[in-house]
Design a protein around this motif. Structure first.
Motif, PDB file in Angstrom:
ATOM      1  N   SER A 105     -11.533   6.349   4.621  1.00 22.16           N
ATOM      2  CA  SER A 105     -12.512   5.505   3.954  1.00 22.16           C
ATOM      3  C   SER A 105     -13.943   5.881   4.303  1.00 22.16           C
ATOM      4  CB  SER A 105     -12.249   4.044   4.293  1.00 22.16           C
ATOM      5  OG  SER A 105     -12.254   3.888   5.694  1.00 22.16           O
ATOM      6  N   ASN A 118       0.511   9.761  -0.889  1.00 23.16           N
ATOM      7  CA  ASN A 118      -0.284   9.909  -2.110  1.00 23.16           C
ATOM      8  C   ASN A 118       0.358  10.836  -3.121  1.00 23.16           C
ATOM      9  OD1 ASN A 118      -2.319   8.153  -1.601  1.00 23.16           O
ATOM     10  ND2 ASN A 118      -3.660   9.672  -0.664  1.00 23.16           N
ATOM     11  N   MET A 133       0.820  -1.216   0.000  1.00 27.39           N
ATOM     12  CA  MET A 133       0.000   0.000   0.000  1.00 27.39           C
ATOM     13  C   MET A 133       0.853   1.265   0.000  1.00 27.39           C
ATOM     14  SD  MET A 133      -3.419  -0.519   0.352  1.00 27.39           S
ATOM     15  CE  MET A 133      -3.621   1.184   0.752  1.00 27.39           C
ATOM     16  N   TRP A 175      -0.394  10.314   5.087  1.00 24.28           N
ATOM     17  CA  TRP A 175      -1.303   9.929   4.015  1.00 24.28           C
ATOM     18  C   TRP A 175      -1.086  10.803   2.778  1.00 24.28           C
ATOM     19  CZ3 TRP A 175      -4.103   5.973   2.721  1.00 24.28           C
ATOM     20  CH2 TRP A 175      -5.090   6.131   1.747  1.00 24.28           C
ATOM     21  N   PHE A 232      -5.466  -2.932   2.049  1.00 22.04           N
ATOM     22  CA  PHE A 232      -6.551  -2.020   2.393  1.00 22.04           C
ATOM     23  C   PHE A 232      -7.745  -2.777   2.957  1.00 22.04           C
ATOM     24  CE2 PHE A 232     -10.390   0.340   1.556  1.00 22.04           C
ATOM     25  CZ  PHE A 232     -10.072   1.588   2.062  1.00 22.04           C
ATOM     26  N   TYR A 274       6.572   4.295   5.894  1.00 22.12           N
ATOM     27  CA  TYR A 274       5.712   3.191   6.317  1.00 22.12           C
ATOM     28  C   TYR A 274       6.366   2.357   7.416  1.00 22.12           C
ATOM     29  CZ  TYR A 274       3.333  -1.234   6.368  1.00 22.12           C
ATOM     30  OH  TYR A 274       2.698  -2.344   6.794  1.00 22.12           O
ATOM     31  N   LEU A 282      -5.285   5.333   6.507  1.00 17.00           N
ATOM     32  CA  LEU A 282      -5.986   4.498   5.540  1.00 17.00           C
ATOM     33  C   LEU A 282      -7.433   4.278   5.965  1.00 17.00           C
ATOM     34  CD1 LEU A 282      -3.934   2.117   3.817  1.00 17.00           C
ATOM     35  CD2 LEU A 282      -5.751   0.877   4.902  1.00 17.00           C
TER      36      LEU A 282
END
Lengths: 300, 274
Positions: free
Chosen positions: B271, B204, A109, B200, A180, B256, B267
């Motif tokens: 969502s 991205n 990820m 995050w 995920f 990470y 993550l």
């Protein structure tokens, strides 16, 4: 009090204006371009009606794209859910070494689709990679260079069925995104009170039965979230396929995102590209708008 | 139950181990291939360890990617900070200063998270040309800040929702106004929120490709585009490519490894359900 209210509005205003222009305004402008005659390097915004849309739906490449997107989405989401849920259930009960396993399944990820594409292009190269290993069993699939369509039949101009080459791309995408679903399901499992399971256990239910009848039904909202989020990723996917295979022979791995990019920025067919983009937006909106609508109602 | 031996447990580990091998396979191949000299990178020795360690593919890949690698930092750091700040401002208002229609406004903003960026790309490029930011890192920063607003707003809104309203009310009784509450209560309590959002966004933006490839050319391209170009060249030097892939992935991998906990939290926060 009123002064504070004004400050609150002032805080939101920059973002609000940016979203109005960059999201809604630009979508409107793209919609306008999609019904124009701007299909060369020279801007021509004269009205063309639905010409570009009609062209696309009759276009061999676009029909292949829709077929590929459909099967990519089904395979991708199906595998992500099966794998993610299986792993989450296996890791659920404070297994020894859980954090090591979790980290292994999560780390892709953190990578980009381009890196994933480059690496899997090498791994699934028909003359190298995994095939070296498979050869010892006497099989040698052609992966993303395969032009066969499984269970195919002629529908319009295209052969309708599962393109074998898409499976290779699905493998790479699943490798990247399983973490995920795993994270979501793990959070979901940990959110189910232990008492519920305990009660079922006292009633003599087996562990398997508890999962099937108690736990997995409780995870339904998570499955919905995973489907929605993966669907919106898969419907607009571009970088993974662009880096890994490109459109492929006979467009077996082409998708609207790649077609849009090539036709607009390499071919200068702006109106056609805009029409593809609007179709992509509509397919995503079918999933997203009801979801956002429900989430909003649920929270207020 | 936790420590007793059972076939069920053994079976679990067996399945997990097989899947773990599948997930680690690419990493093994990247490392092994990148350490080989070109003449050893042949079709049938892909799985073999290199006969001797050869770091030349790393220096080759680094020489090609270094300028773009730096571009990615110039892009990702300011864009991350700015979009986090905007997200914090929005999240504060949308969680603690709700007004009639604020939920609708939030949904209106949130929709921007899900749109395929292809649907705004043509006007975006025209716009960037008009304001002179096309083919520049500054232009890409602007783009990532703008399209980062929905996700950072969502994350901060969820984060601030967990701060009790009573804290704000008591500060207001003490005479703190809108800005003071934000500066002296919300921001100091936001460290975790900022870490999650920043990780995050950094990940991205670092990994993003579509904007990067359409808005910038040559010297101004971020590292992911340069990596893609590396594989698009005439003769594919797989060892150099694998080294390049590893170099390009390193910053997010390090983030990470060090801050994985916050990465996963981001993550989940991203969502919608939160």
């Amino acid at each position: 009090m009123t002064k504070d209210r004004w400050m609150a509005v002032g805080f939101l205003m920059p973002s609000f204006l940016l979203i109005v222009i960059f999201v809604y305004g630009f979508i409107g402008w793209t919609g306008y371009v999609s019904v124009s005659n701007w299909n060369s390097i020279v801007q021509d915004l004269s009205f063309a009606g639905l010409k570009n849309y009609i062209y696309l739906f009759q276009d061999y490449r676009f029909q292949a794209d829709l077929r590929n997107t459909l099967f990519f989405t089904i395979l991708f989401i199906g595998l992500i859910i099966i794998l993610g849920l299986t792993l989450a259930v296996l890791l659920d009960k404070q297994l020894k070494g859980e954090s090591i396993f979790r980290n292994i399944f999560f780390f892709p990820m953190a990578l980009s689709f381009v890196v994933t594409g480059v690496v899997w292009q090498w791994l699934l190269n028909p003359s190298t990679g995994i095939n070296n290993f498979l050869q010892t069993f006497g099989i040698q699939p052609k992966w993303y260079t395969d032009t066969n369509i499984l269970a195919g039949f002629q529908w319009g101009k295209i052969e309708f069925g599962v393109p074998v080459a898409i499976i290779a791309v699905v493998i790479a995408a699943v490798w990247q995104m399983t973490g995920f679903a795993l994270a979501m399901y793990l959070a979901g499992l940990r959110g189910i009170p232990e008492e519920i399971r305990e009660a079922a256990r006292i009633d003599g239910a087996s562990e398997l039965y508890i999962y099937r009848k108690v736990v997995i039904p409780q995870l339904r909202p998570i499955t919905v979230s995973v489907i929605i989020i993966m669907a919106h990723i898969s419907l607009k996917i571009f970088d993974l396929i662009y880096a890994m295979t490109g459109p492929g022979a006979n467009f077996v791995t082409d998708v609207p995102g790649v077609y849009m990019f090539e036709t607009t920025f390499r071919g200068n067919y702006y109106a056609n590209g805009a029409a593809i983009a609007i179709i992509m937006l509509l397919t995503v909106a079918i999933f997203i708008v009801p979801y956002l609508w429900n989430a909003r109602r649920g929270s207020s | 139950m936790a420590t007793t031996f059972s076939y069920g447990r053994l079976f679990k580990y067996f399945i997990l181990a097989i899947l773990a091998i599948f997930f680690l396979l690419p990493i093994y191949v990247i490392i092994v291939t990148s350490l080989k000299p070109l003449d050893e990178v042949s079709l049938d020795s892909m799985w073999a360890l290199p006969s001797s360690l050869d770091f030349s593919s790393y220096s080759l890949a680094f020489a090609k990617l270094a300028p773009n690698f730096l571009n990615s930092f110039y892009l990702a750091i300011p864009a991350t900070l700015l979009s986090a700040l905007l997200g914090a401002m929005n999240g504060y208002v949308l969680s603690k200063w709700k007004f009639k229609g604020s939920e609708t406004l939030f949904t209106f903003i949130l929709f921007g998270m899900f749109i395929p960026y292809q649907s705004i790309l043509i006007p975006l490029i025209q716009f960037l040309r008009d304001i002179g930011l096309y083919n520049s890192i500054a232009g890409l920063i602007l783009v990532h800040v703008v399209y980062g607003i929905p996700i950072t707003t969502l994350m901060f809104r969820n984060f601030y929702a967990s701060i009790p309203d009573e804290m704000i009310e008591s500060a207001q009784i003490d005479g703190a106004n809108f800005l003071k509450v934000f500066r002296h209560i919300m921001l100091p309590l936001s460290v975790t929120g900022f870490v999650v959002v920043a990780i995050w966004q950094f990940t991205n933006i670092w990994n993003e490709f579509l904007f990067a490839v359409t808005i910038t050319t040559n010297n101004n391209q971020p590292v992911m585009v340069a990596l893609q170009n590396l594989s698009g060249s005439q003769i594919v030097q797989w060892n150099v490519q694998m080294a390049g892939a590893l170099i390009a992935a390193l910053p997010t991998l390090i983030v990470y490894i060090i801050l994985g906990k916050y990465f996963v939290r981001g993550l989940l926060a991203g969502s919608v359900k939160g």
